[in-house]
Design a protein around this motif. Structure first.
Motif, PDB file in Angstrom:
ATOM      1  N   GLY A 247       0.807  -1.218   0.000  1.00 22.07           N
ATOM      2  CA  GLY A 247       0.000   0.000   0.000  1.00 22.07           C
ATOM      3  C   GLY A 247       0.835   1.260   0.000  1.00 22.07           C
ATOM      4  O   GLY A 247       1.997   1.247  -0.397  1.00 22.07           O
ATOM      5  N   PRO A 248       0.261   2.371   0.467  1.00 21.30           N
ATOM      6  CA  PRO A 248       0.917   3.672   0.383  1.00 21.30           C
ATOM      7  C   PRO A 248       2.274   3.733   1.095  1.00 21.30           C
ATOM      8  O   PRO A 248       3.156   4.464   0.671  1.00 21.30           O
ATOM      9  N   CYS A 249       2.461   2.974   2.147  1.00 17.12           N
ATOM     10  CA  CYS A 249       3.734   3.010   2.882  1.00 17.12           C
ATOM     11  C   CYS A 249       4.848   2.290   2.141  1.00 17.12           C
ATOM     12  O   CYS A 249       5.998   2.342   2.537  1.00 17.12           O
ATOM     13  N   GLY A 250       4.534   1.611   1.053  1.00 11.74           N
ATOM     14  CA  GLY A 250       5.531   0.889   0.287  1.00 11.74           C
ATOM     15  C   GLY A 250       6.195   1.705  -0.810  1.00 11.74           C
ATOM     16  O   GLY A 250       7.040   1.196  -1.532  1.00 11.74           O
ATOM     17  N   GLY A 251       5.834   2.968  -0.923  1.00 12.43           N
ATOM     18  CA  GLY A 251       6.398   3.814  -1.973  1.00 12.43           C
ATOM     19  C   GLY A 251       7.898   4.004  -1.826  1.00 12.43           C
ATOM     20  O   GLY A 251       8.451   3.961  -0.732  1.00 12.43           O
ATOM     21  N   ALA A 252       8.567   4.240  -2.954  1.00 14.11           N
ATOM     22  CA  ALA A 252      10.028   4.333  -2.984  1.00 14.11           C
ATOM     23  C   ALA A 252      10.580   5.421  -2.066  1.00 14.11           C
ATOM     24  O   ALA A 252      11.596   5.225  -1.417  1.00 14.11           O
ATOM     25  N   ASN A 253       9.938   6.575  -2.009  1.00 14.99           N
ATOM     26  CA  ASN A 253      10.464   7.679  -1.205  1.00 14.99           C
ATOM     27  C   ASN A 253       9.703   7.884   0.099  1.00 14.99           C
ATOM     28  O   ASN A 253       9.823   8.927   0.731  1.00 14.99           O
ATOM     29  N   ILE A 254       8.905   6.910   0.499  1.00 16.93           N
ATOM     30  CA  ILE A 254       8.139   7.001   1.737  1.00 16.93           C
ATOM     31  C   ILE A 254       8.960   6.409   2.875  1.00 16.93           C
ATOM     32  O   ILE A 254       9.414   5.276   2.798  1.00 16.93           O
ATOM     33  N   GLU A 255       9.165   7.189   3.940  1.00 19.15           N
ATOM     34  CA  GLU A 255       9.933   6.707   5.076  1.00 19.15           C
ATOM     35  C   GLU A 255       9.082   5.857   5.999  1.00 19.15           C
ATOM     36  O   GLU A 255       7.935   6.192   6.289  1.00 19.15           O
ATOM     37  N   ASN A 256       9.668   4.757   6.451  1.00 22.28           N
ATOM     38  CA  ASN A 256       9.072   3.876   7.450  1.00 22.28           C
ATOM     39  C   ASN A 256      10.046   3.835   8.617  1.00 22.28           C
ATOM     40  O   ASN A 256      11.193   3.435   8.449  1.00 22.28           O
ATOM     41  N   ARG A 257       9.585   4.261   9.797  1.00 17.62           N
ATOM     42  CA  ARG A 257      10.495   4.451  10.930  1.00 17.62           C
ATOM     43  C   ARG A 257       9.952   3.807  12.197  1.00 17.62           C
ATOM     44  O   ARG A 257       8.786   3.499  12.309  1.00 17.62           O
ATOM     45  N   TYR A 258      10.828   3.674  13.173  1.00 23.46           N
ATOM     46  CA  TYR A 258      10.510   3.281  14.553  1.00 23.46           C
ATOM     47  C   TYR A 258       9.727   1.976  14.672  1.00 23.46           C
ATOM     48  O   TYR A 258       8.721   1.902  15.363  1.00 23.46           O
ATOM     49  N   PRO A 259      10.162   0.916  14.005  1.00 18.54           N
ATOM     50  CA  PRO A 259       9.413  -0.344  14.069  1.00 18.54           C
ATOM     51  C   PRO A 259       9.525  -1.013  15.440  1.00 18.54           C
ATOM     52  O   PRO A 259      10.565  -0.943  16.089  1.00 18.54           O
ATOM     53  N   THR A 260       8.449  -1.638  15.859  1.00 16.46           N
ATOM     54  CA  THR A 260       8.421  -2.429  17.085  1.00 16.46           C
ATOM     55  C   THR A 260       7.736  -3.746  16.774  1.00 16.46           C
ATOM     56  O   THR A 260       6.635  -3.771  16.231  1.00 16.46           O
ATOM     57  N   LEU A 261       8.392  -4.823  17.121  1.00 22.38           N
ATOM     58  CA  LEU A 261       7.879  -6.165  16.877  1.00 22.38           C
ATOM     59  C   LEU A 261       6.917  -6.566  17.988  1.00 22.38           C
ATOM     60  O   LEU A 261       7.190  -6.326  19.169  1.00 22.38           O
ATOM     61  N   SER A 262       5.798  -7.164  17.630  1.00 22.65           N
ATOM     62  CA  SER A 262       4.839  -7.631  18.638  1.00 22.65           C
ATOM     63  C   SER A 262       5.451  -8.792  19.419  1.00 22.65           C
ATOM     64  O   SER A 262       6.342  -9.487  18.924  1.00 22.65           O
ATOM     65  N   PRO A 263       4.987  -9.030  20.649  1.00 26.43           N
ATOM     66  CA  PRO A 263       5.535 -10.116  21.472  1.00 26.43           C
ATOM     67  C   PRO A 263       5.469 -11.491  20.799  1.00 26.43           C
ATOM     68  O   PRO A 263       6.355 -12.317  20.992  1.00 26.43           O
ATOM     69  N   ASP A 264       4.444 -11.732  19.973  1.00 22.73           N
ATOM     70  CA  ASP A 264       4.343 -13.029  19.296  1.00 22.73           C
ATOM     71  C   ASP A 264       5.060 -13.050  17.939  1.00 22.73           C
ATOM     72  O   ASP A 264       4.995 -14.024  17.204  1.00 22.73           O
ATOM     73  N   GLU A 265       5.753 -11.946  17.605  1.00 27.10           N
ATOM     74  CA  GLU A 265       6.555 -11.814  16.391  1.00 27.10           C
ATOM     75  C   GLU A 265       5.763 -11.976  15.095  1.00 27.10           C
ATOM     76  O   GLU A 265       6.285 -12.396  14.074  1.00 27.10           O
ATOM     77  N   THR A 266       4.479 -11.608  15.119  1.00 28.69           N
ATOM     78  CA  THR A 266       3.662 -11.700  13.908  1.00 28.69           C
ATOM     79  C   THR A 266       3.307 -10.339  13.321  1.00 28.69           C
ATOM     80  O   THR A 266       2.861 -10.260  12.179  1.00 28.69           O
TER      81      THR A 266
END
Length: 87
Positions: free
Chosen positions: A31-50
């Motif tokens: 979707g929109p967050c997958g664009g080439a110049n779109i920044e994706n920051r501050y990821p946090t993994l859920s406790p069950d890693e899904t």
């Protein structure tokens, strides 16, 4: 598994790697967050890693999203014209 962001390609994107250093891969949201110049920051993994919660500026504002670990099923969680503060 470690989830982190990096601007190694010039734009911040989300990556994962196993704790032993194997299985390094980029996680590109659909979707929109997958664009080439779109920044994706501050990821946090859920406790069950899904799931990953992360910040994205696809709307022009910094918003929080959640997605599956493979980048699918992206859902916008916030609708706020403010900024994501990482301090």
């Amino acid at each position: 598994k470690l989830i982190f962001d990096s601007d190694r390609t010039g734009t911040f994107k989300i990556y994962s790697v196993s704790t032993d250093g194997s299985n390094f891969q980029a996680i590109t949201p659909t979707g929109p967050c997958g664009g080439a110049n779109i920044e994706n920051r501050y990821p946090t993994l859920s406790p069950d890693e899904t799931k990953i919660v992360f910040g994205c500026q696809a709307t022009g504002n910094s918003e929080l999203y959640i997605m599956n670990i493979d980048g699918s099923n992206v859902i916008q969680l916030t609708n706020n014209p403010g900024q994501i503060h990482s301090d």
